[in-house]
Write an enzyme that holds these catalytic residues in place. Structure first.
Site, short mmCIF file in Angstrom:
data_model
loop_
_atom_site.label_atom_id
_atom_site.label_comp_id
_atom_site.label_asym_id
_atom_site.label_seq_id
_atom_site.Cartn_x
_atom_site.Cartn_y
_atom_site.Cartn_z
N CYS A 97 10.23 27.10 71.21
CA CYS A 97 10.93 27.09 69.81
C CYS A 97 11.61 27.70 69.76
CB CYS A 97 9.65 26.89 69.01
SG CYS A 97 9.01 28.54 68.57
N HIS B 148 6.22 31.08 65.07
CA HIS B 148 6.88 29.57 65.41
C HIS B 148 7.89 30.03 64.65
CE1 HIS B 148 7.64 25.44 66.24
NE2 HIS B 148 8.05 25.62 64.46
N ASP C 251 12.11 20.37 61.31
CA ASP C 251 10.84 21.48 62.79
C ASP C 251 11.20 20.46 63.76
OD1 ASP C 251 9.83 22.58 64.81
OD2 ASP C 251 8.42 23.25 63.36
#
Lengths: 321, 737
Positions: B482, B524, B539
């Site tokens: 991520c 994250h 995202d």
């Protein structure tokens, strides 16, 4: 300098637990069976008599003549391998007739002690209440001290000195009833009583057993009796039973002549001996109840028969803790 | 240890001189070698042994966090003292354990601890030093009077264990030591009582159990000090968690841990998993490789324009991470407050009424603010900071609204546009793409599509990247975690002049019973872009691996990649058990450890009582203590002698038969009574006879303890069987119940 190290290891304590060696079940059984064979139908009395002997006490039998008092003494002596003597108490009996007398020996110009019938293991004092108090007390002192003193010299009696005294029921003529203090020295007071019809029938059929007594083989000896007595001392007396005994003593004192502490001690001893004869290493309350009338009866009323009745009533009043 | 040896030798020398200096001799142990003088009374072996066991048990929980050499010295000192007990004539040992040499040892250890830790005034070195001191005191103990002091020291050392951990396990680990402490106290109290250790332990445990209600009472009502008793200087301890900077791979590493980051209890509905963005540090500074927190942050107001009904209220229990940030669902609309159970209800009703009457925006918030004291601040980048680093478990109330757009009142700082210029290929790519598209938002969408359609993939083991990590990732490796996607996204935005920043935090969370666990594996990173006057959340990971957002880490990764066990989708029973245990610990933390003076006030309120004065509390405690003591001491059943156990069984049997109309006469012996019973129920005669035997043996015979216990068990079994097989047994049972 070589000092041994103190031993730390300790065996697990076995005191109080399995304190008795193997119970002499076979021997005990034989002894009881033989006694009962002689004194038919009277196992109760023979057991109590044996317990009394093992508890180092003396036995008082109160009954009419002819029910087997002498036979019991005879049988006990013969079975246990002890020598026994009989003294017939009469109104003219002197203390010296019982304990012995010092006689002047003209050969060596000295007094010599001639031991009386009391120097034996089992002494059957027949009709003790016919003798005057002086002669009675001579015997009773010998029973208590287990020694006699004549002319300032003490003579020890046999180790297993055991007196079986018989007396006639108090209402007969020409009797000097034993005072309470003297009665206290007898551990057990018994009645023998008439045999029940079946036993009497057998008795009549087979004749007198006294002839057999002479042919009896002794089953024990003095040493073995000593060993048994030591074993009796180790019989466990738990605290509930002690409580019960104490309650009985207390109850006896609230009505009539109470039981003395000596009687209490004797009760403990007798319970232990009785439990031992039952081949147990501990005393049950049932043992106490069983022996209590024999122990307390003559002490509380002065008479065996009425005493037993009184003691049984007392047992019904005292609750088991 | 090397420091000690010369001293030891010196002490030895001084000792061996027979007509030694009297000043020296005073400090040497008098173990009987000095003939002519009477030795002082020595502590007896039993006390010493009990103390040794106690100290070893107290030392046990400390072994986890002490340096090994400290543990070793502590345990060795105790061991040596026991050897001295066995071999008092061993001269060297006596010298080593003399007060003088032990003092020198302690001083040496203090110095070593200073060297080992680098500082001395702090939790860890001080506990280590105390650990050594207690062991040293035990090593030189001679007089019986010292035992009391050792007990106090041991109790204190035991308490310090809670500086490190306050979980149930920590409490359980100290339990044996508490029992040993009570045991040692019992020995000191009655030194001549030769009771067997087992008997004494039984007594001590009974006493402790009897004391439990009193302890509970005092725990509940004893007045508490606000805040901790003393504040400890902080120790720099490494712990897992998000840091104030991010470089490629750092979050990927964090994902390997299934340690708990924090736990959340929601007041109302639980948000969907794709909405569970827990905002943490916001990273706006970029040096071409590393992202870090902006050093210049302004405080902001928690603002919210909208319906108050959308507000989600929850309580966070944050594990210590030695940093200052607090986590909240994006976006927070309140400041974190202390958790007060009593004010929670009142506050919530206030919110509802205000929503009904007005628009309820700022008033609502200020109404919320009044409830508890604020435990942190909200910064202009949406990040929440606690007033001090979180070094202990922290519980706070928080309100959020699920929004992916935060309107900003002021222009973003220049740092959100800064690029060091290392990622040239990305910049070129961005420029070209932006020119083809009409708006900033269309551009952002296009990039997400780019991630989605090009062969990018999501992996925990990306290749190592060089000097221009974003370029390499975007055009060469095309595989990342991520943080790679978030960083690349932000760089692509900044390349065309759109302010953007990386937000780190946690995404997801897993429900366990009635609360949610968020683990480090949920860590994250995502991007926030300033478009049309508001910060909007993008995202990019969701574009590559939508299942990461929807279902969590393990769903997004190929099956063969390493995922922490507790983050996996299919869990075994072990994970189940672990979750149960976690739930238990969470309750423990909430109900026991966090019980402070505020909660205590809440307790009185819940009972509907006004907060009592101190004297009233004292009176209540004294009265209840008196009552409890009467109960415990007054009930004779608590005295457990084996004799009484038989009596109880016997009474039970009598009662059993009495209910069936067979009453024991007072003068009846047990044997007579049971024979009568056997006559009444001939079918049970065998069993009754057995009982009679057992009772005769139990009550009137001298038995070994083992046999007694065995027979008692048999009696109990016989009694139960008799109860069921006697006629009328079931009837009487039903009437009883």
């Amino acid at each position: 300098m070589n000092q041994p190290a103190p031993t730390r290891s300790r065996q697990p304590s076995s005191q109080g637990v399995a304190s008795l060696e193997r119970m002499p079940a076979a021997e005990l059984g034989e002894v009881l069976a033989q006694l009962e064979r002689i004194l038919m139908g009277k196992s109760e009395q023979t057991t109590l008599a044996l317990a009394c002997l093992l508890a180092r006490g003396h036995l008082l039998i109160e009954d009419v003549p002819g029910v087997g008092k002498t036979t019991l003494a005879h049988a006990l002596g013969a079975t246990l391998g002890l020598d026994w003597t009989r003294v017939q108490f009469t109104s003219d009996l002197l203390p010296a007739d019982v304990v012995g007398v010092s006689i002047f020996n003209s050969h060596n110009q000295q007094f010599e002690f001639k031991p009386g019938p009391v120097f034996t293991s089992i002494l059957l004092a027949d009709e003790i209440n016919r003798a005057p108090p002086k002669a009675q007390s001579a015997l009773l002192e010998a029973m208590e001290e287990r020694q006699v003193t004549v002319d300032g010299v003490s003579h020890a009696l046999a180790e297993d000195f055991f007196v079986i005294a018989t007396q006639n029921p108090g209402d007969q003529l020409g009797a000097f009833p034993l005072p309470e203090s003297q009665l206290d020295r007898f551990l057990v007071g018994l009645e023998i009583g008439y045999p029940d019809p079946a036993t009497e029938r057998a008795l009549l059929e087979h004749g007198d057993m006294r002839a057999d007594v002479a042919s009896l083989e002794p089953l024990l000896d003095a040493r073995q009796i000593q060993r048994w007595r030591k074993q009796c001392d180790k019989v466990h007396l738990s605290s509930p039973v002690l409580d019960y005994i104490q309650a009985l003593l207390l109850a006896s004192r609230t009505a009539g002549t109470g039981l003395s502490p000596r009687a209490g001690l004797s009760l403990v001893k007798l319970c232990r001996a009785f439990a031992f004869i039952q081949q147990r290493d501990h005393v049950l309350p049932d043992d106490v109840r069983h022996v209590f009338p024999a122990l307390a009866g003559h002490r509380m009323t002065g008479h065996v028969r009425s005493g037993h009745q009184h003691a049984r009533e007392l047992l019904q009043q005292v609750s088991m803790p | 240890m090397t420091q000690v040896l010369p001293e030891k030798a010196a002490a030895e020398k001084g000792f061996r001189r027979p007509t030694g200096n009297s000043r020296w001799r005073k400090w040497l142990p008098d173990l009987g070698q000095s003939r002519g003088t009477t030795p002082p009374p020595a502590m007896d072996a039993r006390t010493l042994f009990a103390l040794a066991i106690l100290l070893l048990l107290v030392q046990l929980p400390h072994l986890l966090h002490l340096p090994p050499w400290v543990s070793l010295i502590g345990a060795t000192l105790i061991g040596l003292r026991l050897v001295l007990l066995k071999r008092p004539d061993y001269p060297l040992l006596g010298t080593i354990l003399s007060p003088a040499s032990v003092t020198l040892l302690a001083i040496a250890c203090a110095w070593l601890i200073r060297v080992d830790y680098g500082y001395f005034i702090g939790r860890d070195p001080c506990v280590a030093f105390l650990f050594i001191l207690v062991a040293a005191k035990f090593a030189e103990v001679r007089r019986p009077g010292d035992a009391t002091m050792l007990l106090c020291l041991a109790a204190f050392l035991l308490l310090t264990q809670y500086f490190y951990s306050q979980t149930i396990l920590a409490a359980l680990v100290t339990l044996p030591a508490v029992i040993a402490l009570a045991h040692a106290l019992a020995i000191l109290r009655d030194p001549n009582n030769p009771a067997h250790t087992r008997e004494q332990l039984k007594l001590v445990i009974t006493l402790l159990i009897q004391g439990l209600p009193l302890a509970t009472l005092l725990f509940l009502v004893f007045p508490r000090l606000p805040g901790p008793l003393w504040s400890l200087p902080e120790d720099a301890a490494a712990s897992t968690g998000l840091s104030d900077s991010m470089s490629p791979g750092s979050i990927g590493q964090l994902s390997q841990s299934d340690a708990v980051a924090f736990r959340v209890e929601f007041d109302g509905a639980i948000p969907a998993s794709r909405d569970r963005y827990w905002r943490g540090p916001v990273l706006s500074e970029f040096d071409g490789r590393r992202w870090s927190v902006s050093p210049r942050l302004l405080e902001a107001n928690a603002r919210f324009q909208g319906e108050a009904a959308d507000i989600i209220d929850y309580t966070v229990t944050l594990q210590p991470h030695n940093q200052r940030w607090l986590f909240a669902l994006d976006a927070a609309v309140s400041l974190p407050r202390a958790d007060l159970p009593s004010t929670r209800l009142a506050n919530d009703t206030a919110v509802v009424t205000q929503t009904a009457s007005t628009m309820g925006t700022d008033q609502t918030r200020s109404g919320r603010q009044r409830a508890g004291k604020a435990m942190g601040r909200l910064m202009s980048d949406g990040q929440m900071l606690a007033t001090s680093p979180v070094t202990q478990v922290l519980r706070y109330r928080q309100s959020s609204v699920l929004l992916d757009t935060i309107s900003a009142s002021r222009q973003p700082p220049d740092s959100t546009l800064f690029l060091p210029g290392t990622n040239e290929r990305s910049s070129r790519f961005a420029m070209e793409l932006r020119q083809r598209l009409p708006s900033d938002s269309a551009y952002a969408q296009a990039i997400l599509q780019h991630f989605n359609q090009q062969p990018y993939h999501y992996t925990l083991q990306p290749q190592l990247l060089g000097d221009a990590p974003v370029d390499e990732f975007l055009f060469d490796t095309m595989a990342g975690f991520c943080e790679h996607y978030a960083a690349a996204f932000v760089v692509l935005m900044r390349s065309v002049g759109i302010p953007a920043r990386v937000v780190t935090g946690y995404l997801g969370g897993e429900m366990n019973e009635d609360y949610m666990i968020v683990r480090q594996s949920d860590a994250h990173a995502w991007a926030e872009v300033f478009i049309e006057g508001a910060w909007r959340r993008y995202d990019p990971t969701g574009a590559v691996a939508p299942s990461r957002v929807e279902q969590g880490l393990s769903a997004a990764l190929p099956d063969d990649s390493f995922v922490p066990r507790l983050a996996r989708l299919d869990k075994g029973w072990l994970s189940d058990a672990q979750l149960r245990w976690d739930a238990l610990n969470h309750q423990w933390q909430r109900l026991v450890v966090d019980f402070d003076n505020d909660t205590q006030d809440g307790l009185w309120e819940r009972l509907g009582l006004p907060k009592p004065e101190l004297w009233q509390v004292t009176a209540i405690v004294l009265a209840l203590t008196g009552l409890w003591c009467t109960v415990v001491l007054g009930v004779p059943r608590f005295s457990r002698s084996p004799m009484l156990a038989d009596e109880r069984s016997w009474q039970r049997l009598c009662e059993l038969l009495r209910r069936r109309q067979l009453v024991r006469k007072p003068a009846e012996t047990p044997a007579e009574f049971l024979q009568r019973a056997a006559l009444a129920w001939p079918a049970q005669a065998g069993r009754l006879h057995q009982l009679q035997e057992q009772f005769a043996n139990l009550r009137f015979r001298a038995l070994s303890e083992a046999e007694q216990r065995q027979r008692q068990t048999e009696v109990r079994q016989l009694l139960t069987r008799l109860r069921w097989s006697l006629p009328g047994g079931s009837e009487s049972l039903t009437t009883n119940s």
